[in-house]
Design a protein around this motif. Structure first.
Motif, PDB file in Angstrom:
ATOM      1  N   PHE A  18       0.913  -1.254  -0.022  1.00 35.12           N
ATOM      2  CA  PHE A  18       0.236   0.192  -0.049  1.00 35.12           C
ATOM      3  C   PHE A  18       1.006   1.099  -0.033  1.00 35.12           C
ATOM      4  CE2 PHE A  18      -3.854  -2.316   2.331  1.00 35.12           C
ATOM      5  CZ  PHE A  18      -4.115  -2.708   1.007  1.00 35.12           C
ATOM      6  N   ALA A  19       1.759   1.296   0.880  1.00 37.27           N
ATOM      7  CA  ALA A  19       2.889   2.548   1.053  1.00 37.27           C
ATOM      8  C   ALA A  19       3.686   2.676  -0.505  1.00 37.27           C
ATOM      9  CB  ALA A  19       3.716   2.279   2.132  1.00 37.27           C
ATOM     10  N   MET A  20       4.026   1.623  -1.036  1.00 35.72           N
ATOM     11  CA  MET A  20       4.914   1.618  -2.190  1.00 35.72           C
ATOM     12  C   MET A  20       4.250   2.098  -3.432  1.00 35.72           C
ATOM     13  SD  MET A  20       7.978   1.539  -0.942  1.00 35.72           S
ATOM     14  CE  MET A  20       9.048   1.317  -2.500  1.00 35.72           C
ATOM     15  N   THR A  21       2.833   1.734  -3.236  1.00 32.62           N
ATOM     16  CA  THR A  21       1.965   2.077  -4.411  1.00 32.62           C
ATOM     17  C   THR A  21       0.919   3.167  -4.315  1.00 32.62           C
ATOM     18  OG1 THR A  21       0.369   0.145  -3.848  1.00 32.62           O
ATOM     19  CG2 THR A  21       2.215  -0.195  -5.254  1.00 32.62           C
ATOM     20  N   TYR A  22       1.071   3.879  -3.180  1.00 33.40           N
ATOM     21  CA  TYR A  22       0.379   5.113  -2.978  1.00 33.40           C
ATOM     22  C   TYR A  22       0.163   5.933  -4.134  1.00 33.40           C
ATOM     23  CZ  TYR A  22      -1.897   8.855  -0.168  1.00 33.40           C
ATOM     24  OH  TYR A  22      -2.630   9.807   0.189  1.00 33.40           O
ATOM     25  N   PRO A  23      -1.249   6.465  -4.304  1.00 34.20           N
ATOM     26  CA  PRO A  23      -2.230   6.447  -3.881  1.00 34.20           C
ATOM     27  C   PRO A  23      -3.090   5.136  -4.098  1.00 34.20           C
ATOM     28  CG  PRO A  23      -2.349   7.977  -5.530  1.00 34.20           C
ATOM     29  CD  PRO A  23      -0.977   7.214  -5.604  1.00 34.20           C
ATOM     30  N   LEU A  24      -2.735   4.209  -4.671  1.00 35.24           N
ATOM     31  CA  LEU A  24      -3.636   3.144  -5.227  1.00 35.24           C
ATOM     32  C   LEU A  24      -4.497   2.692  -4.208  1.00 35.24           C
ATOM     33  CD1 LEU A  24      -4.193   0.953  -7.458  1.00 35.24           C
ATOM     34  CD2 LEU A  24      -2.567  -0.482  -6.474  1.00 35.24           C
ATOM     35  N   VAL A  25      -4.221   2.518  -2.919  1.00 38.73           N
ATOM     36  CA  VAL A  25      -5.059   2.022  -1.990  1.00 38.73           C
ATOM     37  C   VAL A  25      -6.296   2.888  -1.836  1.00 38.73           C
ATOM     38  CG1 VAL A  25      -3.888   3.143  -0.015  1.00 38.73           C
ATOM     39  CG2 VAL A  25      -5.051   1.080   0.458  1.00 38.73           C
ATOM     40  N   LEU A  26      -6.268   4.064  -2.044  1.00 44.09           N
ATOM     41  CA  LEU A  26      -7.439   5.080  -2.040  1.00 44.09           C
ATOM     42  C   LEU A  26      -8.522   5.186  -3.285  1.00 44.09           C
ATOM     43  CD1 LEU A  26      -5.424   8.339  -0.535  1.00 44.09           C
ATOM     44  CD2 LEU A  26      -6.758   6.387   0.839  1.00 44.09           C
ATOM     45  N   HIS A  27      -7.899   4.306  -4.188  1.00 42.59           N
ATOM     46  CA  HIS A  27      -8.451   4.286  -5.659  1.00 42.59           C
ATOM     47  C   HIS A  27      -8.682   3.047  -6.372  1.00 42.59           C
ATOM     48  CE1 HIS A  27      -8.460   8.676  -5.454  1.00 42.59           C
ATOM     49  NE2 HIS A  27      -6.809   8.808  -5.047  1.00 42.59           N
ATOM     50  N   LEU A  28      -8.830   2.060  -5.425  1.00 42.24           N
ATOM     51  CA  LEU A  28      -8.948   0.606  -6.095  1.00 42.24           C
ATOM     52  C   LEU A  28     -10.091   0.412  -6.948  1.00 42.24           C
ATOM     53  CD1 LEU A  28      -8.138  -1.847  -2.799  1.00 42.24           C
ATOM     54  CD2 LEU A  28      -6.848  -1.044  -4.626  1.00 42.24           C
ATOM     55  N   ARG A  29     -10.965   1.256  -6.948  1.00 39.63           N
ATOM     56  CA  ARG A  29     -12.071   0.892  -8.080  1.00 39.63           C
ATOM     57  C   ARG A  29     -11.771   1.704  -9.322  1.00 39.63           C
ATOM     58  NH1 ARG A  29     -17.750   0.327  -5.528  1.00 39.63           N
ATOM     59  NH2 ARG A  29     -16.966  -0.607  -3.450  1.00 39.63           N
ATOM     60  N   SER A  30     -10.972   3.181  -9.421  1.00 34.42           N
ATOM     61  CA  SER A  30     -10.864   3.837 -10.497  1.00 34.42           C
ATOM     62  C   SER A  30      -9.516   3.866 -10.909  1.00 34.42           C
ATOM     63  CB  SER A  30     -11.487   5.222 -10.074  1.00 34.42           C
ATOM     64  OG  SER A  30     -10.650   5.636  -8.991  1.00 34.42           O
ATOM     65  N   LEU A  31      -8.418   3.349 -10.222  1.00 34.41           N
ATOM     66  CA  LEU A  31      -7.240   3.531 -10.679  1.00 34.41           C
ATOM     67  C   LEU A  31      -6.425   2.346 -10.744  1.00 34.41           C
ATOM     68  CD1 LEU A  31      -4.629   5.706 -11.085  1.00 34.41           C
ATOM     69  CD2 LEU A  31      -4.427   5.337  -8.640  1.00 34.41           C
ATOM     70  N   THR A  32      -5.578   2.340 -11.708  1.00 34.82           N
ATOM     71  CA  THR A  32      -4.459   0.977 -12.053  1.00 34.82           C
ATOM     72  C   THR A  32      -3.334   1.497 -12.085  1.00 34.82           C
ATOM     73  OG1 THR A  32      -4.824   0.986 -14.404  1.00 34.82           O
ATOM     74  CG2 THR A  32      -6.540  -0.508 -13.031  1.00 34.82           C
ATOM     75  N   MET A  33      -2.377   0.707 -11.330  1.00 43.81           N
ATOM     76  CA  MET A  33      -0.779   1.188 -11.341  1.00 43.81           C
ATOM     77  C   MET A  33      -0.200   0.153 -12.698  1.00 43.81           C
ATOM     78  SD  MET A  33      -0.016   2.884  -8.829  1.00 43.81           S
ATOM     79  CE  MET A  33       1.738   2.805  -8.601  1.00 43.81           C
ATOM     80  N   THR A  34      -0.546   0.804 -13.763  1.00 38.94           N
ATOM     81  CA  THR A  34      -0.436   0.217 -15.145  1.00 38.94           C
ATOM     82  C   THR A  34       0.873   1.108 -15.823  1.00 38.94           C
ATOM     83  OG1 THR A  34      -2.127   1.358 -16.136  1.00 38.94           O
ATOM     84  CG2 THR A  34      -2.614  -0.678 -15.412  1.00 38.94           C
ATOM     85  N   GLY A  35       1.311   2.129 -15.419  1.00 36.94           N
ATOM     86  CA  GLY A  35       2.153   2.862 -15.817  1.00 36.94           C
ATOM     87  C   GLY A  35       1.605   3.414 -17.217  1.00 36.94           C
ATOM     88  N   THR A  36       2.851   4.004 -18.071  1.00 38.78           N
ATOM     89  CA  THR A  36       2.555   4.532 -19.313  1.00 38.78           C
ATOM     90  C   THR A  36       2.880   3.552 -20.430  1.00 38.78           C
ATOM     91  OG1 THR A  36       4.742   5.543 -19.532  1.00 38.78           O
ATOM     92  CG2 THR A  36       2.841   6.858 -18.574  1.00 38.78           C
ATOM     93  N   GLU A  37       3.604   2.217 -20.288  1.00 40.35           N
ATOM     94  CA  GLU A  37       3.788   1.585 -21.356  1.00 40.35           C
ATOM     95  C   GLU A  37       2.865   0.587 -21.740  1.00 40.35           C
ATOM     96  OE1 GLU A  37       5.889   1.170 -18.373  1.00 40.35           O
ATOM     97  OE2 GLU A  37       7.018   3.174 -18.908  1.00 40.35           O
ATOM     98  N   ASP A  38       2.814  -0.776 -21.514  1.00 37.22           N
ATOM     99  CA  ASP A  38       1.892  -1.637 -21.905  1.00 37.22           C
ATOM    100  C   ASP A  38       0.915  -2.152 -20.677  1.00 37.22           C
ATOM    101  OD1 ASP A  38       3.609  -2.016 -23.960  1.00 37.22           O
ATOM    102  OD2 ASP A  38       4.675  -3.275 -23.017  1.00 37.22           O
ATOM    103  N   GLY A  39       0.458  -1.041 -19.804  1.00 36.63           N
ATOM    104  CA  GLY A  39      -0.481  -1.425 -18.509  1.00 36.63           C
ATOM    105  C   GLY A  39      -1.789  -1.731 -19.262  1.00 36.63           C
ATOM    106  N   ALA A  40      -2.120  -1.127 -20.218  1.00 37.38           N
ATOM    107  CA  ALA A  40      -3.575  -1.548 -20.766  1.00 37.38           C
ATOM    108  C   ALA A  40      -3.775  -2.823 -21.043  1.00 37.38           C
ATOM    109  CB  ALA A  40      -4.061  -0.455 -21.705  1.00 37.38           C
ATOM    110  N   MET A  41      -2.391  -3.375 -21.787  1.00 34.12           N
ATOM    111  CA  MET A  41      -2.400  -4.835 -22.282  1.00 34.12           C
ATOM    112  C   MET A  41      -2.435  -5.739 -20.825  1.00 34.12           C
ATOM    113  SD  MET A  41       0.442  -6.525 -24.230  1.00 34.12           S
ATOM    114  CE  MET A  41       1.824  -6.739 -23.241  1.00 34.12           C
ATOM    115  N   SER A  42      -1.821  -5.171 -19.939  1.00 31.89           N
ATOM    116  CA  SER A  42      -1.812  -6.266 -18.657  1.00 31.89           C
ATOM    117  C   SER A  42      -3.257  -6.189 -18.201  1.00 31.89           C
ATOM    118  CB  SER A  42      -1.023  -5.557 -17.480  1.00 31.89           C
ATOM    119  OG  SER A  42       0.371  -5.745 -17.971  1.00 31.89           O
ATOM    120  N   VAL A  43      -3.979  -5.402 -18.266  1.00 31.49           N
ATOM    121  CA  VAL A  43      -5.627  -5.367 -17.774  1.00 31.49           C
ATOM    122  C   VAL A  43      -6.072  -6.102 -18.822  1.00 31.49           C
ATOM    123  CG1 VAL A  43      -7.645  -3.810 -17.392  1.00 31.49           C
ATOM    124  CG2 VAL A  43      -5.579  -3.011 -16.709  1.00 31.49           C
ATOM    125  N   TRP A  44      -6.210  -6.046 -20.080  1.00 29.69           N
ATOM    126  CA  TRP A  44      -6.737  -6.741 -21.327  1.00 29.69           C
ATOM    127  C   TRP A  44      -6.415  -8.096 -20.921  1.00 29.69           C
ATOM    128  CZ3 TRP A  44      -5.509 -10.188 -25.083  1.00 29.69           C
ATOM    129  CH2 TRP A  44      -6.349 -10.441 -25.948  1.00 29.69           C
TER     130      TRP A  44
END
Length: 171
Positions: A18-44
């Protein structure tokens, strides 16, 4: 007890995640830690695992959803199969975004736990084992690949090493 120790370790690694990926813990429903490269592919990839198996009733290793109409083989694609399977019940319960985030956070927790088990087996000392789990789970190489879920699937590396060591010890 061993179970209590395991739960305590898992919670400690989860709090670190939670600490290392902050603020993800506050936005679990709307934010993904997918960066700018291939993140959408990881979700897909996680979505495709569920969709192909349960909506299409086919292998997730083939798709016509890419390179239509010919399709593509996903045999050597970056599809994290085990994480995809783990995500399926979570997708049904909470949707793809929350499922992705839970799987993402679990990669840190489980990598920390498996590294702990390996180092504890080698040293017999809990503090170095805990620190080694934290150092490996939150290493720079892993944190630099937040958009590549398949590269965060490092939890089996310590398990493999531990199994090799135990097999050698059994000889």
């Amino acid at each position: 007890t061993k179970a209590g120790r395991g739960i305590t370790l898992a919670l400690a690694y989860l709090l670190m995640a939670f600490a290392m990926t902050y603020p993800l813990v506050l936005h679990l429903r709307s934010l993904t830690m997918t960066g700018t490269e291939d993140g959408a592919m990881s979700v897909w990839n996680l979505w495709w695992m569920k969709y192909s198996l349960f909506q299409l009733g086919q292998s997730p290793l083939e798709t016509t959803y890419l390179f239509y109409p010919d399709g593509a083989s996903l045999t050597f694609h970056s599809l994290p199969k085990v994480l995809g399977l783990i995500s399926i019940p979570l997708q049904y319960l909470a949707g793809i975004t929350i499922a992705y985030n839970i799987v993402f956070l679990l990669t840190f927790v489980v990598t920390g736990l498996t590294t702990y088990l390996l180092v504890y087996h080698l040293t017999g000392d809990r503090i170095p084992a805990f620190l080694a789990g934290a150092f490996f789970a939150f290493s720079a190489i892993r944190l630099n690949h937040v958009s590549h879920l398949q590269l965060l699937s490092t939890m089996l590396i310590p398990v493999f090493i531990l199994l090799v060591i135990k097999a050698r010890e059994a000889l």
